[in-house]
Design a protein around this motif. Structure first.
Motif, PDB file in Angstrom:
ATOM      1  N   LEU A  15       0.821  -1.218   0.000  1.00  0.00           N
ATOM      2  CA  LEU A  15       0.000   0.000   0.000  1.00  0.00           C
ATOM      3  C   LEU A  15       0.849   1.259   0.000  1.00  0.00           C
ATOM      4  N   ARG A  16       2.155   1.094  -0.162  1.00  0.00           N
ATOM      5  CA  ARG A  16       3.100   2.201  -0.014  1.00  0.00           C
ATOM      6  C   ARG A  16       2.736   3.429  -0.848  1.00  0.00           C
ATOM      7  N   ASP A  17       2.246   3.229  -2.075  1.00  0.00           N
ATOM      8  CA  ASP A  17       1.928   4.378  -2.918  1.00  0.00           C
ATOM      9  C   ASP A  17       0.790   5.224  -2.350  1.00  0.00           C
ATOM     10  N   ARG A  18      -0.036   4.646  -1.499  1.00  0.00           N
ATOM     11  CA  ARG A  18      -1.135   5.395  -0.883  1.00  0.00           C
ATOM     12  C   ARG A  18      -0.843   5.825   0.544  1.00  0.00           C
ATOM     13  N   LEU A  19       0.064   5.121   1.206  1.00  0.00           N
ATOM     14  CA  LEU A  19       0.322   5.392   2.628  1.00  0.00           C
ATOM     15  C   LEU A  19       1.533   6.274   2.884  1.00  0.00           C
ATOM     16  N   ALA A  20       2.405   6.412   1.898  1.00  0.00           N
ATOM     17  CA  ALA A  20       3.680   7.109   2.107  1.00  0.00           C
ATOM     18  C   ALA A  20       4.436   6.371   3.205  1.00  0.00           C
ATOM     19  N   ASP A  21       4.727   7.018   4.350  1.00  0.00           N
ATOM     20  CA  ASP A  21       5.474   6.331   5.413  1.00  0.00           C
ATOM     21  C   ASP A  21       4.588   5.950   6.597  1.00  0.00           C
ATOM     22  N   LEU A  22       3.281   5.963   6.411  1.00  0.00           N
ATOM     23  CA  LEU A  22       2.344   5.591   7.472  1.00  0.00           C
ATOM     24  C   LEU A  22       2.380   4.082   7.680  1.00  0.00           C
ATOM     25  N   PRO A  23       2.506   3.609   8.921  1.00  0.00           N
ATOM     26  CA  PRO A  23       2.502   2.161   9.147  1.00  0.00           C
ATOM     27  C   PRO A  23       1.105   1.584   8.905  1.00  0.00           C
ATOM     28  N   LYS A  24       1.055   0.351   8.437  1.00  0.00           N
ATOM     29  CA  LYS A  24      -0.207  -0.294   8.085  1.00  0.00           C
ATOM     30  C   LYS A  24      -1.256  -0.231   9.206  1.00  0.00           C
ATOM     31  N   PRO A  25      -0.905  -0.435  10.478  1.00  0.00           N
ATOM     32  CA  PRO A  25      -1.929  -0.376  11.533  1.00  0.00           C
ATOM     33  C   PRO A  25      -2.562   1.007  11.699  1.00  0.00           C
ATOM     34  N   MET A  26      -1.942   2.019  11.116  1.00  0.00           N
ATOM     35  CA  MET A  26      -2.469   3.377  11.252  1.00  0.00           C
ATOM     36  C   MET A  26      -3.260   3.821  10.022  1.00  0.00           C
ATOM     37  N   ILE A  27      -3.584   2.893   9.131  1.00  0.00           N
ATOM     38  CA  ILE A  27      -4.410   3.210   7.969  1.00  0.00           C
ATOM     39  C   ILE A  27      -5.746   3.759   8.454  1.00  0.00           C
ATOM     40  N   PRO A  28      -6.143   4.932   7.971  1.00  0.00           N
ATOM     41  CA  PRO A  28      -7.422   5.484   8.417  1.00  0.00           C
ATOM     42  C   PRO A  28      -8.613   4.754   7.783  1.00  0.00           C
ATOM     43  N   ILE A  29      -9.505   4.309   8.629  1.00  0.00           N
ATOM     44  CA  ILE A  29     -10.746   3.666   8.201  1.00  0.00           C
ATOM     45  C   ILE A  29     -11.869   4.290   9.014  1.00  0.00           C
ATOM     46  N   GLY A  30     -12.819   4.894   8.339  1.00  0.00           N
ATOM     47  CA  GLY A  30     -13.926   5.532   9.041  1.00  0.00           C
ATOM     48  C   GLY A  30     -13.474   6.675   9.925  1.00  0.00           C
ATOM     49  N   GLY A  31     -12.421   7.369   9.513  1.00  0.00           N
ATOM     50  CA  GLY A  31     -11.960   8.536  10.250  1.00  0.00           C
ATOM     51  C   GLY A  31     -11.009   8.273  11.401  1.00  0.00           C
ATOM     52  N   LYS A  32     -10.622   7.017  11.598  1.00  0.00           N
ATOM     53  CA  LYS A  32      -9.640   6.714  12.648  1.00  0.00           C
ATOM     54  C   LYS A  32      -8.790   5.528  12.227  1.00  0.00           C
ATOM     55  N   PRO A  33      -7.620   5.388  12.848  1.00  0.00           N
ATOM     56  CA  PRO A  33      -6.715   4.294  12.461  1.00  0.00           C
ATOM     57  C   PRO A  33      -7.329   2.913  12.700  1.00  0.00           C
ATOM     58  N   LEU A  34      -6.983   1.985  11.812  1.00  0.00           N
ATOM     59  CA  LEU A  34      -7.425   0.598  11.951  1.00  0.00           C
ATOM     60  C   LEU A  34      -7.130   0.069  13.355  1.00  0.00           C
ATOM     61  N   LEU A  35      -5.959   0.380  13.873  1.00  0.00           N
ATOM     62  CA  LEU A  35      -5.566  -0.099  15.198  1.00  0.00           C
ATOM     63  C   LEU A  35      -6.482   0.438  16.293  1.00  0.00           C
ATOM     64  N   GLU A  36      -7.000   1.632  16.124  1.00  0.00           N
ATOM     65  CA  GLU A  36      -7.937   2.188  17.117  1.00  0.00           C
ATOM     66  C   GLU A  36      -9.232   1.379  17.139  1.00  0.00           C
ATOM     67  N   HIS A  37      -9.685   0.931  15.981  1.00  0.00           N
ATOM     68  CA  HIS A  37     -10.866   0.063  15.928  1.00  0.00           C
ATOM     69  C   HIS A  37     -10.607  -1.220  16.729  1.00  0.00           C
ATOM     70  N   GLN A  38      -9.397  -1.756  16.604  1.00  0.00           N
ATOM     71  CA  GLN A  38      -9.055  -2.978  17.338  1.00  0.00           C
ATOM     72  C   GLN A  38      -9.035  -2.728  18.847  1.00  0.00           C
ATOM     73  N   VAL A  39      -8.517  -1.582  19.258  1.00  0.00           N
ATOM     74  CA  VAL A  39      -8.497  -1.235  20.683  1.00  0.00           C
ATOM     75  C   VAL A  39      -9.929  -1.148  21.207  1.00  0.00           C
ATOM     76  N   GLU A  40     -10.792  -0.494  20.459  1.00  0.00           N
ATOM     77  CA  GLU A  40     -12.184  -0.346  20.890  1.00  0.00           C
ATOM     78  C   GLU A  40     -12.897  -1.697  20.970  1.00  0.00           C
ATOM     79  N   LEU A  41     -12.625  -2.582  20.011  1.00  0.00           N
ATOM     80  CA  LEU A  41     -13.213  -3.926  20.066  1.00  0.00           C
ATOM     81  C   LEU A  41     -12.692  -4.710  21.265  1.00  0.00           C
ATOM     82  N   ALA A  42     -11.404  -4.625  21.509  1.00  0.00           N
ATOM     83  CA  ALA A  42     -10.831  -5.320  22.667  1.00  0.00           C
ATOM     84  C   ALA A  42     -11.488  -4.833  23.951  1.00  0.00           C
TER      85      ALA A  42
END
Length: 90
Positions: A15-42
């Protein structure tokens, strides 16, 4: 206290061409990082102690999540010096 381990060390090379240097867990989905969704589910499922295994751009992840107080959980970080991956032995 329930503990969860979250693997969050991915670079997102495909996904490098779309993320630049953003790590994969920080991909924004629905206005927040994917990892934040995981924290909320946990949190929703009763996990209060989270351990993140991080590698690529660990600094961004650590600065965003801090100690987890914002989400009502405790977050600790294990920084891998090199990506160790995940091996499942059956």
């Amino acid at each position: 206290m329930k503990q969860a381990v979250i693997l969050a060390g991915g670079q997102g090379t495909r996904l490098r061409d779309r993320l630049a240097d953003l790590p994969k867990p920080m991909i924004p989905i629905g206005g927040k990082p994917l990892l934040e969704h995981q924290v909320e589910l946990a949190k929703r499922y009763g996990f209060s102690d989270l351990v993140f295994f991080v590698h690529y751009r660990a600094d961004l992840i650590e600065s965003y999540f801090g100690n987890g107080a914002k989400w009502g959980v405790d977050i600790r970080f294990i920084v891998e010096r090199e990506p160790l991956g995940f091996v499942l032995e059956l």
